[in-house]
Design a protein around this motif. Structure first.
Motif, PDB file in Angstrom:
ATOM      1  N   SER A  92      -4.484  14.386  28.842  1.00 20.18           N
ATOM      2  CA  SER A  92      -5.497  14.555  29.913  1.00 20.18           C
ATOM      3  C   SER A  92      -5.119  15.391  30.866  1.00 20.18           C
ATOM      4  CB  SER A  92      -5.578  13.022  30.557  1.00 20.18           C
ATOM      5  OG  SER A  92      -4.097  12.641  30.917  1.00 20.18           O
ATOM      6  N   ALA A  93      -3.683  16.043  30.797  1.00 20.07           N
ATOM      7  CA  ALA A  93      -3.248  17.072  31.487  1.00 20.07           C
ATOM      8  C   ALA A  93      -3.591  18.489  31.070  1.00 20.07           C
ATOM      9  CB  ALA A  93      -1.696  16.874  31.456  1.00 20.07           C
ATOM     10  N   SER A  94      -4.276  18.438  29.729  1.00 19.31           N
ATOM     11  CA  SER A  94      -4.539  19.796  29.485  1.00 19.31           C
ATOM     12  C   SER A  94      -5.587  20.271  30.189  1.00 19.31           C
ATOM     13  CB  SER A  94      -4.693  19.652  27.916  1.00 19.31           C
ATOM     14  OG  SER A  94      -5.187  20.919  27.377  1.00 19.31           O
ATOM     15  N   ARG A  95      -5.580  21.840  30.397  1.00 22.78           N
ATOM     16  CA  ARG A  95      -6.810  22.272  31.318  1.00 22.78           C
ATOM     17  C   ARG A  95      -7.733  22.938  30.145  1.00 22.78           C
ATOM     18  NH1 ARG A  95      -4.282  25.190  36.551  1.00 22.78           N
ATOM     19  NH2 ARG A  95      -3.725  26.723  34.817  1.00 22.78           N
ATOM     20  N   ARG A  96      -7.407  23.056  28.973  1.00 17.80           N
ATOM     21  CA  ARG A  96      -8.076  23.797  28.189  1.00 17.80           C
ATOM     22  C   ARG A  96      -8.562  22.850  27.154  1.00 17.80           C
ATOM     23  NH1 ARG A  96      -6.423  29.831  26.892  1.00 17.80           N
ATOM     24  NH2 ARG A  96      -8.635  30.205  26.994  1.00 17.80           N
ATOM     25  N   PRO A  97      -9.674  22.980  26.192  1.00 16.75           N
ATOM     26  CA  PRO A  97     -10.191  22.053  25.198  1.00 16.75           C
ATOM     27  C   PRO A  97      -9.219  21.707  24.265  1.00 16.75           C
ATOM     28  CG  PRO A  97     -11.410  24.204  25.235  1.00 16.75           C
ATOM     29  CD  PRO A  97     -10.606  24.053  26.476  1.00 16.75           C
ATOM     30  N   THR A  98      -9.599  21.004  23.398  1.00 18.48           N
ATOM     31  CA  THR A  98      -8.512  20.457  22.343  1.00 18.48           C
ATOM     32  C   THR A  98      -9.378  21.293  20.965  1.00 18.48           C
ATOM     33  OG1 THR A  98      -8.026  18.546  22.865  1.00 18.48           O
ATOM     34  CG2 THR A  98      -7.912  18.748  20.447  1.00 18.48           C
ATOM     35  N   ILE A  99      -8.436  21.958  20.218  1.00 19.64           N
ATOM     36  CA  ILE A  99      -9.230  22.470  18.808  1.00 19.64           C
ATOM     37  C   ILE A  99      -8.653  21.881  17.835  1.00 19.64           C
ATOM     38  CG2 ILE A  99      -8.879  24.841  17.807  1.00 19.64           C
ATOM     39  CD1 ILE A  99     -10.399  24.810  20.425  1.00 19.64           C
ATOM     40  N   ALA A 130     -13.524  20.599  20.595  1.00 16.07           N
ATOM     41  CA  ALA A 130     -14.566  21.827  20.987  1.00 16.07           C
ATOM     42  C   ALA A 130     -15.004  22.857  19.790  1.00 16.07           C
ATOM     43  CB  ALA A 130     -13.989  22.513  22.377  1.00 16.07           C
ATOM     44  N   LEU A 131     -13.831  22.515  18.792  1.00 12.38           N
ATOM     45  CA  LEU A 131     -14.297  23.440  17.762  1.00 12.38           C
ATOM     46  C   LEU A 131     -13.294  23.164  16.542  1.00 12.38           C
ATOM     47  CD1 LEU A 131     -14.288  27.438  17.884  1.00 12.38           C
ATOM     48  CD2 LEU A 131     -12.711  26.329  16.694  1.00 12.38           C
ATOM     49  N   LEU A 132     -13.511  23.494  15.448  1.00 11.26           N
ATOM     50  CA  LEU A 132     -12.668  23.248  14.200  1.00 11.26           C
ATOM     51  C   LEU A 132     -12.615  24.466  13.416  1.00 11.26           C
ATOM     52  CD1 LEU A 132     -12.280  20.018  12.072  1.00 11.26           C
ATOM     53  CD2 LEU A 132     -12.810  22.201  11.020  1.00 11.26           C
ATOM     54  N   VAL A 133     -11.279  24.593  12.913  1.00 11.12           N
ATOM     55  CA  VAL A 133     -10.901  25.843  12.202  1.00 11.12           C
ATOM     56  C   VAL A 133     -10.480  25.167  10.741  1.00 11.12           C
ATOM     57  CG1 VAL A 133      -9.435  27.805  11.762  1.00 11.12           C
ATOM     58  CG2 VAL A 133      -9.916  27.110  14.081  1.00 11.12           C
ATOM     59  N   GLY A 190       0.786  27.529  22.887  1.00 14.10           N
ATOM     60  CA  GLY A 190       1.434  28.439  23.819  1.00 14.10           C
ATOM     61  C   GLY A 190       0.194  28.886  24.807  1.00 14.10           C
ATOM     62  N   ARG A 191      -0.947  28.824  24.272  1.00 15.14           N
ATOM     63  CA  ARG A 191      -2.324  29.281  25.274  1.00 15.14           C
ATOM     64  C   ARG A 191      -2.649  27.978  26.090  1.00 15.14           C
ATOM     65  NH1 ARG A 191      -5.534  33.746  22.294  1.00 15.14           N
ATOM     66  NH2 ARG A 191      -3.818  35.209  21.178  1.00 15.14           N
ATOM     67  N   GLY A 192      -2.051  27.085  26.043  1.00 20.13           N
ATOM     68  CA  GLY A 192      -2.766  25.853  26.950  1.00 20.13           C
ATOM     69  C   GLY A 192      -3.550  24.921  26.368  1.00 20.13           C
ATOM     70  N   PHE A 193      -4.174  25.207  24.986  1.00 22.55           N
ATOM     71  CA  PHE A 193      -5.057  24.435  24.283  1.00 22.55           C
ATOM     72  C   PHE A 193      -4.257  23.199  23.862  1.00 22.55           C
ATOM     73  CE2 PHE A 193      -7.239  28.358  23.753  1.00 22.55           C
ATOM     74  CZ  PHE A 193      -8.492  28.238  24.048  1.00 22.55           C
ATOM     75  N   GLY A 194      -5.226  21.980  23.748  1.00 19.71           N
ATOM     76  CA  GLY A 194      -4.838  20.890  22.733  1.00 19.71           C
ATOM     77  C   GLY A 194      -5.140  21.228  21.597  1.00 19.71           C
TER      78      GLY A 194
END
Length: 379
Positions: A4-11, A98-101, A34-38
């Motif tokens: 919940s503390a992450s400010r960027r979406p989860t990949i 938000a997206l899947l790789v 490292g870029r702040g994503f979950g």
């Protein structure tokens, strides 16, 4: 669970259970963190066994099955994949991904289908010179395809504007080991690394020791050999090499593979995509002995041929990989002052040490456009 503390979406990332699929996914996951994503990695039980690679990475173990085989086998596989899709959907929704790789391997199919069923953008990454069977099945659902090589067979009519060469992401342990090619002259040590990749290679333990024993004594005295042998008796192999006057270390697994790659003058190995990416990132030449036979193993043959044609190493079919032939080849390579250093430079020129960053950039571009560009637009 979501952070919940992450400010960027989860990949979300999906990868098969071999190191060739899992290690690039790990590299991207850590770059995104490292870029702040979950992040969350969806894999299957074999992938979950790579505990060091998964340390600190949220991951989900899904049921998975290949679609190979007869009618009954395909029916059972379809049921297993359906279970995987449902489990993956639940997790993706829970984490608000938000997206899947997808990184290929049949365990990546269910998460990719789950992502598309939720309307999430889907990026595929191909490690080899030909699209894997899983990626072939998923390509029609993909928003973009990232590749390791400039040309990849099997993409069919997929929009070239949505194909981006990023390179194959490699682990931090490999990137940290990068350095200049070691000094190579007529009197110094000659360091040889022999590794079989994630699936091992018993043939190396059978062929390499007798091949080295056939070398002239002057060369044997200069050799420093690191040999990965997972089968048989590593200690007996080490003793036999040392009895031939060779400084040898034989182990089932090398924890310090990055260091040994950096110090190596030459590597003897399989030709999996992850292995190739590691060698190119560090810039080390290799004798590539691909897995024999056809099917998916033909990918290794194509990888080996591509790298040999680029001057980064030598391709030897396993049928031709005999002690006598290898000994002659090693004697020629080690006697030349230029062939190994030249191949090392060619390997380094092909390397993409920034591949994880390039792929993360592609993720960010797709995210930025997903709100305003219709699904399927160019990456």
């Amino acid at each position: 669970m979501p952070d919940s503390a992450s400010r960027r979406p989860t990949i979300a990332l999906a990868a098969g259970g071999t190191g060739g699929h899992l290690f690039p996914a790990e590299a991207l996951a850590r770059e995104l963190q490292g870029r702040g994503f979950g992040v969350v990695l969806h894999t299957e039980r074999r992938g979950a066994q790579y505990t060091a690679a998964l340390e600190g990475l949220p991951h989900v173990v899904l049921p998975a099955s290949s679609l190979e085989g007869g009618v009954l086998a395909k029916a059972r596989a379809a049921v297993t994949i359906a279970r995987g899709v449902l489990a993956s959907r639940r997790d993706l929704k829970l984490r608000r991904a938000a997206l899947l790789v997808g990184f290929g391997g049949y365990p990546s199919v269910a998460p990719a289908l789950a992502a598309r069923s939720l309307g999430l953008p889907l990026l595929l990454h191909e490690q080899a010179t030909r699209l894997s069977k899983a990626n072939v099945r998923l390509l029609r659902f993909a928003d973009a395809l990232a590749t390791s090589f400039p040309a990849v067979d099997g993409v069919g009519g997929f929009d070239p504007a949505r194909i981006v060469q990023t390179g194959n992401p490699v682990r931090r342990a490999i990137l940290d080991a990068r350095g200049d090619y070691p000094a190579f002259d007529a009197t110094g040590p000659l360091r040889l690394l022999v590794v079989g990749g994630s699936q091992g290679a018993a043939v190396f333990a059978r062929v390499v020791p007798p091949a080295l024993a056939l070398l002239p004594e002057a060369l044997r005295r200069r050799l420093q050999v690191s040999l990965q042998a997972r089968d048989g008796d590593p200690q007996a192999l080490q003793d036999s090499l040392r009895a031939a006057g060779i400084d040898a270390t034989v182990r089932p697994f090398f924890d310090d593979i990055g260091t040994r790659l950096r110090e190596a003058h030459l590597v003897i190995t399989r030709a999996g995509a992850s292995t190739a990416a590691d060698l190119l990132a560090i810039g080390r030449p290799a004798i590539f002995v691909p897995l024999p036979h056809g099917g998916s193993r033909a990918e290794q043959r194509r990888n080996a041929q591509t790298l040999a044609q680029a001057g980064a190493g030598w391709h030897v079919a396993e049928a031709d990989f005999t002690p006598e032939a290898l000994s002659r080849q090693l004697a020629d390579l080690l006697a030349s002052p230029t062939r190994l250093p030249d191949a090392a430079r060619a390997a380094a020129a092909l390397g993409r040490p920034d591949a994880a960053a390039r792929l993360a950039d592609l993720v960010e571009r797709r995210l930025a456009r997903s709100a305003s560009v219709p699904h399927g637009a160019a990456a």
